[in-house]
Scaffold this motif. Structure first.
Motif, PDB file in Angstrom:
ATOM      1  N   ALA A  62      45.882  34.844  31.480  1.00  0.00           N
ATOM      2  CA  ALA A  62      45.068  35.924  32.053  1.00  0.00           C
ATOM      3  C   ALA A  62      45.400  36.166  33.519  1.00  0.00           C
ATOM      4  CB  ALA A  62      43.580  35.606  31.895  1.00  0.00           C
ATOM      5  N   VAL A  63      45.553  35.106  34.284  1.00  0.00           N
ATOM      6  CA  VAL A  63      45.849  35.275  35.713  1.00  0.00           C
ATOM      7  C   VAL A  63      47.179  35.989  35.898  1.00  0.00           C
ATOM      8  CG1 VAL A  63      46.369  34.050  37.863  1.00  0.00           C
ATOM      9  CG2 VAL A  63      44.418  33.342  36.468  1.00  0.00           C
ATOM     10  N   ALA A  91      48.736  37.880  33.631  1.00  0.00           N
ATOM     11  CA  ALA A  91      48.603  39.235  33.082  1.00  0.00           C
ATOM     12  C   ALA A  91      47.881  40.148  34.062  1.00  0.00           C
ATOM     13  CB  ALA A  91      47.863  39.192  31.748  1.00  0.00           C
ATOM     14  N   LEU A  92      46.847  39.637  34.695  1.00  0.00           N
ATOM     15  CA  LEU A  92      46.132  40.433  35.699  1.00  0.00           C
ATOM     16  C   LEU A  92      47.044  40.756  36.888  1.00  0.00           C
ATOM     17  CD1 LEU A  92      42.604  38.784  35.652  1.00  0.00           C
ATOM     18  CD2 LEU A  92      43.182  41.128  34.979  1.00  0.00           C
ATOM     19  N   GLY A  93      47.844  39.799  37.291  1.00  0.00           N
ATOM     20  CA  GLY A  93      48.809  40.039  38.360  1.00  0.00           C
ATOM     21  C   GLY A  93      49.792  41.131  37.979  1.00  0.00           C
ATOM     22  N   TRP A 139      49.209  43.508  35.774  1.00  0.00           N
ATOM     23  CA  TRP A 139      48.454  44.754  35.688  1.00  0.00           C
ATOM     24  C   TRP A 139      48.257  45.364  37.078  1.00  0.00           C
ATOM     25  CZ3 TRP A 139      42.876  45.495  36.568  1.00  0.00           C
ATOM     26  CH2 TRP A 139      42.438  46.763  36.177  1.00  0.00           C
ATOM     27  N   VAL A 140      47.864  44.525  38.033  1.00  0.00           N
ATOM     28  CA  VAL A 140      47.630  44.993  39.395  1.00  0.00           C
ATOM     29  C   VAL A 140      48.928  45.489  40.036  1.00  0.00           C
ATOM     30  CG1 VAL A 140      46.988  44.234  41.732  1.00  0.00           C
ATOM     31  CG2 VAL A 140      45.556  43.614  39.781  1.00  0.00           C
ATOM     32  N   SER A 141      50.020  44.777  39.804  1.00  0.00           N
ATOM     33  CA  SER A 141      51.296  45.130  40.434  1.00  0.00           C
ATOM     34  C   SER A 141      52.135  46.113  39.606  1.00  0.00           C
ATOM     35  CB  SER A 141      52.118  43.870  40.700  1.00  0.00           C
ATOM     36  OG  SER A 141      52.520  43.283  39.475  1.00  0.00           O
ATOM     37  N   HIS A 142      51.635  46.472  38.433  1.00  0.00           N
ATOM     38  CA  HIS A 142      52.375  47.370  37.529  1.00  0.00           C
ATOM     39  C   HIS A 142      53.751  46.809  37.190  1.00  0.00           C
ATOM     40  CE1 HIS A 142      49.235  50.360  38.061  1.00  0.00           C
ATOM     41  NE2 HIS A 142      49.360  50.199  39.369  1.00  0.00           N
TER      42      HIS A 142
END
Length: 164
Positions: A18-19, A21-23, A25-28
């Motif tokens: 998750a961490v 994947a979130l990174g 998502w945030v950074s595209h």
């Protein structure tokens, strides 16, 4: 298997993914890819194995990246369409075979065996992630996974030793 592992292991593995994947998502950026699943599994569920140690994870994946790029260059497969639902082009087959062989050879030679590194080498040699930018993202995600997972791996390893 201890009762608490049934609940703890899935949560810890999911948290690592998750961490990252979130990174992504945030950074595209495509920071989540197939090699991370087995790496999270090893860090959490088999912390005592040499392949779960930072050296093996990092060196194994660096070897895999190098082997895959060398295989692409040697076979000339870099310009060939990547694997798709339509099939696997012949040059990609040879690039994947050569990359896998070189990855296993290199990891054994340098005592850096890491099963998930074969996923990395296939991602690149089959054309899923084959640019230098992709290689940098793979390495960044592997380093993040290792940095976050190592304290958990050490804790799990000590916890298991105490329980024996």
């Amino acid at each position: 298997m201890r009762h608490k592992d049934i609940y703890l292991a899935p949560l810890l593995e999911a948290a690592l993914i998750a961490v990252i994947a979130l990174g992504g998502w945030v950074s595209h950026s495509p920071l989540v890819f197939a090699s991370l699943g087995p790496t999270a599994f090893e860090l959490i569920e088999t912390p005592e194995r040499p392949s779960a140690r930072p050296y093996n994870i990092i060196a194994g994946n660096i070897i895999a990246i190098g082997a895959a790029f060398f295989a692409l260059w040697l076979t000339g497969a870099r310009g060939v369409p990547s694997v798709s639902s339509a099939g696997v082009p012949g040059l990609r087959v040879w690039a994947a075979v050569l990359a896998a062989m070189l990855t296993v050879f290199g990891t054994l030679l340098l005592k850096a065996t890491q099963p998930a590194a074969l996923s990395t080498t296939l991602l690149i040699s089959l054309g899923v992630m084959q640019t230098l930018k992709d290689a940098g993202l793979i390495l960044m995600a592997i380093l993040l996974m290792t940095a976050m997972g190592e304290p958990i791996r050490l804790w799990r390893q000590r916890d298991r030793q105490r329980a024996q």
